[in-house]
Design an enzyme around this catalytic site. Structure first.
Site, PDB file in Angstrom:
ATOM      1  N   GLY A 239      33.624  -2.143   1.819  1.00  0.00           N
ATOM      2  CA  GLY A 239      32.844  -1.387   2.729  1.00  0.00           C
ATOM      3  C   GLY A 239      33.089  -1.297   4.297  1.00  0.00           C
TER       4      GLY A 239
ATOM      5  CD  GLU B 267      30.653 -13.760   4.450  1.00  0.00           C
ATOM      6  OE1 GLU B 267      29.723 -14.700   3.614  1.00  0.00           O
ATOM      7  OE2 GLU B 267      31.282 -13.377   4.287  1.00  0.00           O
TER       8      GLU B 267
ATOM      9  CG  ASN C 276      34.131 -20.117   2.278  1.00  0.00           C
ATOM     10  OD1 ASN C 276      33.916 -20.631   1.435  1.00  0.00           O
ATOM     11  ND2 ASN C 276      33.897 -18.903   2.616  1.00  0.00           N
TER      12      ASN C 276
ATOM     13  CG  HIS D  79      27.694 -11.562  -0.947  1.00  0.00           C
ATOM     14  ND1 HIS D  79      27.851 -10.953  -1.845  1.00  0.00           N
ATOM     15  CD2 HIS D  79      28.866 -12.351  -1.196  1.00  0.00           C
ATOM     16  CE1 HIS D  79      28.798 -10.816  -2.649  1.00  0.00           C
ATOM     17  NE2 HIS D  79      29.472 -11.986  -2.078  1.00  0.00           N
TER      18      HIS D  79
ATOM     19  NE  ARG E 112      30.045 -18.630   0.939  1.00  0.00           N
ATOM     20  CZ  ARG E 112      30.811 -18.145  -0.116  1.00  0.00           C
ATOM     21  NH1 ARG E 112      32.182 -18.242  -0.340  1.00  0.00           N
ATOM     22  NH2 ARG E 112      30.245 -17.414  -0.927  1.00  0.00           N
TER      23      ARG E 112
ATOM     24  NE  ARG F 177      32.610 -12.406  -8.940  1.00  0.00           N
ATOM     25  CZ  ARG F 177      32.071 -12.760  -7.806  1.00  0.00           C
ATOM     26  NH1 ARG F 177      30.791 -13.147  -7.680  1.00  0.00           N
ATOM     27  NH2 ARG F 177      32.813 -13.009  -6.803  1.00  0.00           N
TER      28      ARG F 177
ATOM     29  CG  MET G  48      38.523   0.039  -3.062  1.00  0.00           C
ATOM     30  SD  MET G  48      37.991   0.966  -4.645  1.00  0.00           S
ATOM     31  CE  MET G  48      36.614   0.021  -4.983  1.00  0.00           C
TER      32      MET G  48
ATOM     33  N   GLY H 114      33.364  -6.504  -1.634  1.00  0.00           N
ATOM     34  CA  GLY H 114      34.513  -7.000  -1.519  1.00  0.00           C
ATOM     35  C   GLY H 114      35.063  -7.147  -2.623  1.00  0.00           C
ATOM     36  CG  ASN H 115      37.559 -10.095  -5.790  1.00  0.00           C
ATOM     37  OD1 ASN H 115      38.108  -9.137  -6.306  1.00  0.00           O
ATOM     38  ND2 ASN H 115      37.539 -11.222  -6.338  1.00  0.00           N
ATOM     39  N   GLY H 116      33.855  -9.749  -4.258  1.00  0.00           N
ATOM     40  CA  GLY H 116      32.295  -9.901  -4.894  1.00  0.00           C
ATOM     41  C   GLY H 116      31.515  -9.003  -4.132  1.00  0.00           C
TER      42      GLY H 116
END
Length: 396
Positions: free
Chosen positions: A327, A379, A7, A174, A85, A235, A278, A204-206
């Site tokens: 999550g 992933e 990735n 995702h 990825r 974002r 978070m 997550g961060n995204g």
């Protein structure tokens, strides 16, 4: 056969070596701060963590360190496939594909759709092909899973030529995570995936949510780019499109500067004025930090609203699924979201929800309520499985 999963980001490479035949993980690791003087790599192998300085800070140097580790394990020649990825495949790619010069050209053509991601993916692919010339290289696209969305879900209400000539439509991201956790949720529920309507939330961060019907994506929150949808780490997610012109004129910014701020200075960071993490925000909110509290409240509200909206695409919701760093680990976020989703019949089991952290997954819904699950995403495994399946099909 060993499968290497890569990735590649603009300044990092995350990697994992998997043998799906006997379910072994040979190594995992991360090269980070590439392109800078402080570039380094860490590898976790055989129960030991190792680090290395990457003085040149290049992908090639990172892969040289990785290749050395594979030689030390005695498996370099057994790496039969490399799964990459790739963030954006446009409308061209509906499934993983073996990398050729033609495919790389198509990925380059998608650069305008993902200027922050696809160039890094391409650079990583080329460096990996040089480092592992005897392996089969496969591209697995974040966008591919969402190519099953119906036109009513993916078209924007904009001039038709924007879509036909410039590819302006909703693509979603995702995809490997949403596909993986949907399949795992079906196993946990003891029901066939083909029979289930799921709302999956990768946080997550995204962040994005997805409506998964019978294992197929029928809607998702991200769009043309990964900027659309939920509040994320830095974002903004959804904002009024008129904001760009307004703030450009008011603040004297260029369009690219506005877009950069929406990508890098907004979301949880922008709302809190403190952090995009978070964990830090939850701690700060507990101490009475008003910005952190606002960020958490907006994050939860927008997330619950998007998850409820996915019910429109599904018609019936059988379960809600939480995954990703937030999550999987934030019981506070999950509990607050489920409290807002009573309209769907959701309710949280507080004890089960508190227990579902630090790798512990499972059902967190109260008895008799709409099923809600925490599923740990993987992933890398999904990319490895899709890579092997493609190559098995090719060889057959």
């Amino acid at each position: 056969m060993w499968t290497l999963v890569l990735n590649c980001g603009s300044s990092s490479v995350k990697f994992a070596l998997l043998n799906l035949d006997d379910d072994r993980v040979g190594l995992t690791g991360l090269a980070e701060r590439l392109g800078s003087a402080g570039a380094s790599a860490r590898l976790d192998m055989e129960g030991e963590r190792r680090t290395a300085d990457l003085r040149g800070g290049s992908y090639a140097e990172a892969f040289a360190v990785l290749a050395g580790a594979l030689d030390e394990l005695g498996v370099r020649t057994q790496v039969g496939a490399v799964g990459h990825r790739v963030v954006h495949g446009g409308e061209r790619f509906h499934a993983p594909v073996r990398l050729t010069d033609e495919v790389l050209g198509e990925i380059r053509a998608c650069v305008p759709l993902a200027p922050l991601h696809n160039p890094a993916n391409i650079a990583g692919i080329e460096a990996a092909q040089a480092a592992f010339p005897d392996a089969a290289h496969v591209a697995v696209f974040d966008t591919a899973f969402h190519q099953t969305m119906p036109e009513v879900a993916y078209r924007y209400p904009v001039p038709g030529d924007w879509y036909r000539q410039h590819g302006v439509r909703r693509y979603g991201f995702h995809g490997t995570s949403h596909a993986y956790v949907a399949a795992r949720a079906a196993q946990d529920l003891g029901r066939p995936l083909a029979e289930l309507n799921l709302v999956t939330a990768h946080l997550g961060n995204g962040c994005s949510v997805c409506a998964v019907q019978g294992g197929r994506s029928v809607d998702t929150s991200m769009g043309l780019t990964p900027l659309e949808g939920l509040v994320m780490g830095t974002r903004s997610g959804d904002v009024d499109p008129g904001l760009h012109d307004y703030i450009a004129r008011q603040a004297g910014l260029s369009l690219s500067e506005v877009t950069s701020a929406l990508n890098k200075e907004s979301g949880l960071l922008g709302l809190s004025g403190l952090s995009n993490d978070m964990r830090e925000l939850e701690e700060a909110a507990g101490r009475g930090h008003a910005g952190a509290r606002l960020a958490l409240d907006v994050f939860v509200y927008r997330l619950a609203k998007q998850m409820a909206g996915m019910a429109v695409a599904l018609g019936r919701v059988d379960a809600l699924v939480f995954t990703g760093g937030i999550g999987e680990n934030s019981a506070a976020v999950r509990g607050a979201v489920l409290a807002r989703l009573g309209v769907l019949g959701a309710a949280v089991d507080d004890e089960a929800n508190r227990a579902a952290v630090r790798g512990q997954a499972g059902r967190i819904s109260a008895p008799g309520a709409l099923a809600a699950l925490v599923v740990n995403t993987d992933e890398e495994r999904m990319i490895a499985e899709q890579t092997r399946a493609l190559l098995a099909g090719v060889s057959a």
